[in-house]
Design a protein around this motif. Structure first.
Motif, short mmCIF file in Angstrom:
data_model
loop_
_atom_site.label_atom_id
_atom_site.label_comp_id
_atom_site.label_asym_id
_atom_site.label_seq_id
_atom_site.Cartn_x
_atom_site.Cartn_y
_atom_site.Cartn_z
N THR A 93 -29.59 -27.34 -20.33
CA THR A 93 -29.83 -27.53 -18.90
C THR A 93 -29.03 -26.54 -18.06
O THR A 93 -29.52 -26.01 -17.05
CB THR A 93 -29.47 -28.97 -18.49
N TYR A 94 -27.79 -26.26 -18.46
CA TYR A 94 -26.96 -25.33 -17.70
C TYR A 94 -27.58 -23.93 -17.70
O TYR A 94 -27.59 -23.24 -16.68
CB TYR A 94 -25.55 -25.27 -18.31
N ARG A 142 -30.79 -23.08 -18.20
CA ARG A 142 -32.04 -23.07 -17.43
C ARG A 142 -31.76 -23.06 -15.93
O ARG A 142 -32.41 -22.34 -15.16
CB ARG A 142 -32.90 -24.28 -17.80
N ARG A 143 -30.80 -23.85 -15.51
CA ARG A 143 -30.49 -23.92 -14.07
C ARG A 143 -29.94 -22.60 -13.56
O ARG A 143 -30.35 -22.11 -12.49
CB ARG A 143 -29.49 -25.05 -13.83
N TRP A 197 -31.62 -20.03 -10.79
CA TRP A 197 -30.92 -19.54 -9.60
C TRP A 197 -30.94 -18.01 -9.53
O TRP A 197 -30.96 -17.43 -8.45
CB TRP A 197 -29.47 -20.02 -9.61
N GLY A 244 -21.55 -23.86 -15.14
CA GLY A 244 -22.42 -24.93 -14.66
C GLY A 244 -21.68 -26.19 -14.30
O GLY A 244 -22.11 -26.95 -13.43
N LYS A 249 -22.59 -26.71 -9.27
CA LYS A 249 -23.58 -27.74 -9.56
C LYS A 249 -24.76 -27.78 -8.59
O LYS A 249 -25.74 -28.47 -8.84
CB LYS A 249 -22.89 -29.12 -9.57
N THR A 281 -27.30 -25.59 -5.47
CA THR A 281 -27.75 -24.28 -4.98
C THR A 281 -26.77 -23.72 -3.96
O THR A 281 -26.48 -22.52 -3.95
CB THR A 281 -29.16 -24.40 -4.36
#
Length: 219
Positions: free
Chosen positions: A148-149, A151-152, A156, A194, A198, A200
């Motif tokens: 998840t980290y 992908r996020r 961004w 990440g 946390k 945007t």
């Protein structure tokens, strides 16, 4: 920016992570990494710490001692980590799999990477991400962990990834020539970034604000 650029930017910002290196806390043994990797699914490390403390007291993290426990006894030990009806069979299956190699980590580390991953994935409760985590941090096989980290952060940076784990992994692998040390460190850097960044808004205030990542195929 390329993945090499991203790696250097994170390293400059955070410094070396030294994740799960021999003699470096928090993990005491490779077995603790394996049990923790199962127990942390769908929960947080605070709960896992309680379960691991129980396992250490009862088994010293040794797989032979874990297998000697009854299902009821093992369930009582790991209950703080939650979802124990799923996690207990996974712990038992992972320990039994290790028994096929006489519980010798050196033997398991000599398995070809593809075979090792395939055998781990065949165990109930172990998916792509966990198999890759074990492959790299216990069995010394360099890989890309698409969590998840990652992908996020990539989102961004304007680089969306395929929803398929393996397709996303292949896309990254095709754009970066990496070795074991760099693969381990990149994952640690992305996770620790990440945990600090946390939202945007936090990203837009971070050192990576305004950057755009491109996954260009390596020739």
């Amino acid at each position: 920016m390329t993945i090499d650029d991203l790696y250097q930017a994170l390293l400059t910002d955070l410094g070396p992570r030294h994740w799960l290196e021999p003699g470096v806390p928090p993990a005491e043994t490779p077995w603790e990494i394996l049990w923790g990797g199962v127990l942390v699914q769908n929960t947080n490390w605070r709960n896992v710490d309680y379960a691991l403390a129980n396992l250490k007291a009862a088994t010293q993290f040794e797989p032979q001692q874990l297998l000697a426990l009854s299902t009821a006894a093992l369930t009582a030990l790991v209950k703080p980590a939650g979802f124990y009806t799923r996690k207990v069979p996974t712990l038992q299956g992972l320990a039994a799999w290790a028994g096929q190699y006489d519980f010798k980590l050196t033997t398991m580390r000599q398995l070809p990477a593809a075979q090792l991953r395939r055998e781990l994935k065949a165990l109930k409760g172990i998916g792509d991400e966990t198999a890759d985590y074990f492959s790299m941090y216990v069995f010394d096989k360099p890989t890309i962990i698409v969590d998840t980290y990652l992908r996020r952060l990539f989102a961004w940076l304007g680089q969306d990834l395929p929803s398929s784990y393996l397709k996303a992994q292949a896309l990254i692998e095709g754009a970066w020539t990496y070795d074991f040390a760099h693969a381990r460190e990149l994952h640690a850097l992305i996770v620790d970034y990440g945990k600090q960044v946390k939202t945007t808004a936090a990203f837009e205030a971070s050192a990576l604000a305004g950057q755009h990542l491109q996954l260009l195929p390596q020739r």
